[in-house]
Scaffold this motif. Structure first.
Motif, short mmCIF file in Angstrom:
data_model
loop_
_atom_site.label_atom_id
_atom_site.label_comp_id
_atom_site.label_asym_id
_atom_site.label_seq_id
_atom_site.Cartn_x
_atom_site.Cartn_y
_atom_site.Cartn_z
N GLU A 1 28.11 39.05 17.34
CA GLU A 1 27.77 40.08 18.33
C GLU A 1 28.69 41.30 18.23
O GLU A 1 29.91 41.18 18.19
CB GLU A 1 27.90 39.46 19.73
CG GLU A 1 27.66 40.42 20.88
CD GLU A 1 27.96 39.78 22.22
OE1 GLU A 1 28.06 40.53 23.21
OE2 GLU A 1 28.09 38.54 22.28
N ALA A 2 28.07 42.47 18.21
CA ALA A 2 28.85 43.71 18.18
C ALA A 2 29.58 43.89 19.51
O ALA A 2 29.06 43.55 20.57
CB ALA A 2 27.93 44.90 17.92
N ALA A 3 30.80 44.42 19.45
CA ALA A 3 31.61 44.59 20.64
C ALA A 3 32.69 45.62 20.36
O ALA A 3 32.95 45.96 19.20
CB ALA A 3 32.24 43.25 21.05
N PRO A 4 33.35 46.15 21.41
CA PRO A 4 34.43 47.12 21.19
C PRO A 4 35.56 46.57 20.32
O PRO A 4 36.20 47.30 19.57
CB PRO A 4 34.93 47.41 22.61
CG PRO A 4 33.77 47.11 23.49
CD PRO A 4 33.07 45.97 22.85
N ALA A 5 35.83 45.27 20.45
CA ALA A 5 36.86 44.62 19.64
C ALA A 5 36.53 43.13 19.57
O ALA A 5 35.62 42.66 20.26
CB ALA A 5 38.25 44.84 20.24
N HIS A 6 37.25 42.41 18.73
CA HIS A 6 37.01 40.98 18.59
C HIS A 6 38.33 40.22 18.53
O HIS A 6 39.34 40.75 18.06
CB HIS A 6 36.20 40.67 17.33
CG HIS A 6 34.78 41.12 17.40
ND1 HIS A 6 34.42 42.43 17.15
CD2 HIS A 6 33.63 40.45 17.70
CE1 HIS A 6 33.11 42.55 17.28
NE2 HIS A 6 32.61 41.37 17.61
N ARG A 7 38.28 39.01 18.99
CA ARG A 7 39.38 38.06 18.83
C ARG A 7 38.99 37.10 17.72
O ARG A 7 37.90 36.52 17.74
CB ARG A 7 39.61 37.30 20.13
CG ARG A 7 40.59 36.15 20.02
CD ARG A 7 40.69 35.41 21.35
NE ARG A 7 41.68 34.35 21.29
CZ ARG A 7 42.40 33.94 22.32
NH1 ARG A 7 42.23 34.51 23.49
NH2 ARG A 7 43.27 32.97 22.19
N ALA A 8 39.86 36.92 16.75
CA ALA A 8 39.60 35.98 15.66
C ALA A 8 40.75 34.99 15.57
O ALA A 8 41.88 35.29 15.95
CB ALA A 8 39.44 36.72 14.33
#
Length: 279
Positions: free
Chosen positions: A81-88
């Motif tokens: 999912e596209a988002a302002p930022a991501h946690r990986a």
């Protein structure tokens, strides 16, 4: 989707009854923040992860260069999912076999990712209350400074915080000094002196801790030190704040009956975001 050993799959199909990460906590991991197609603080994360693998005597895969790590994280992030930022999160665990003594030091890895709703780091408003967690202690040893899946102190401490209406707890080491928070490093401001516990006191060798130390040393008139912090010191502080790479800098507003300001924490959040935008 997840990334399992470099392949994007819906399910790893790992046999949990054979997985050493599940059976013995024989795993290390790294949590990353991804913004605008970049892994923030990539080099710091990579070298901490490689150091962790060496310390616990896991074989580092030859192909797992810093460029490869970034590529695998970004491939996964692009697939969800596209988002302002991501946690990986990257987790390494030894291959199956053995009991306490592994039969194989070679490893496998899994990368997972989830969207974050804020792009840059925000300055959190509102009450954030902490207290000490005294049931168990952090040991002053090298393993305590690593991100491993042996986190029972943090888990039981989080349950304690939830049961007592707290937002976080501070962990003590076996010399009864404050080592860190449940999920981040602690900074304490008293007058013009900003102190954080040294890694030798058993705290996590945090990536955001490193960034904040570097930024704080550039603030005019602010003295910065790594030194042991006693519970008594907390009562004399003007500010307390907690750092990790996902939330950034979180000011503490209350510890027991003492309330704190957040002027330096607010300034450091602005400096952190300026650094992130320039990176």
């Amino acid at each position: 989707m997840i990334n399992y050993n470099g392949a994007l799959v819906a399910d790893s199909n790992i046999s949990i009854h054979e997985n050493r990460g599940f059976l013995y906590g024989d795993a290390v991991f790294e949590t990353l923040r991804v913004l605008d197609g970049k892994v923030l603080f990539l080099e710091d994360h990579y070298f901490r992860l490689m150091a962790s693998l060496r310390i616990v005597r896991m074989e580092i895969p030859m192909l797992f260069t810093m460029e490869y790590m970034e590529e695998q994280v970004l491939r996964l992030v692009a697939s969800i999912e596209a988002a302002p930022a991501h946690r990986a999160r990257i987790s390494f665990f030894r291959k199956p076999g053995g009991t306490y003594l592994p039969v194989d030091n070679n490893v496998e890895f899994i990368i997972t990712a989830a969207p974050l709703q804020e792009s840059v780091y925000s300055f959190a408003e509102g009450t954030y209350e902490v207290d000490l967690f005294r049931d168990y202690y952090v040991s002053k040893q090298l393993l305590s400074t690593l991100k491993t899946t042996n986190k029972m102190v943090q888990i039981t401490g989080s349950i304690f915080a939830h049961e007592n209406g707290l937002d976080n707890c501070l962990l003590l080491n076996d010399e009864k000094n404050v080592a860190e928070a449940l999920q981040g490093n602690l900074f304490m401001l008293t007058g013009n002196k900003l102190v954080t516990p040294p890694v030798s006191d058993g705290c996590l060798n945090g990536i955001m801790r490193k960034q904040v130390l570097e930024l704080a040393k550039k603030v005019e008139g602010l003295e910065v030190a790594e030194a042991s912090v006693s519970p008594f010191d907390l009562q004399k502080a003007d500010e307390l704040f907690i750092t990790n790479v996902i939330m950034g800098i979180r000011p503490v507003t209350k510890y027991r009956k003492k309330e704190f300001g957040s002027t330096v924490a607010s300034d450091l959040v602005k400096r952190l975001n300026a650094k992130v935008r320039l990176s």
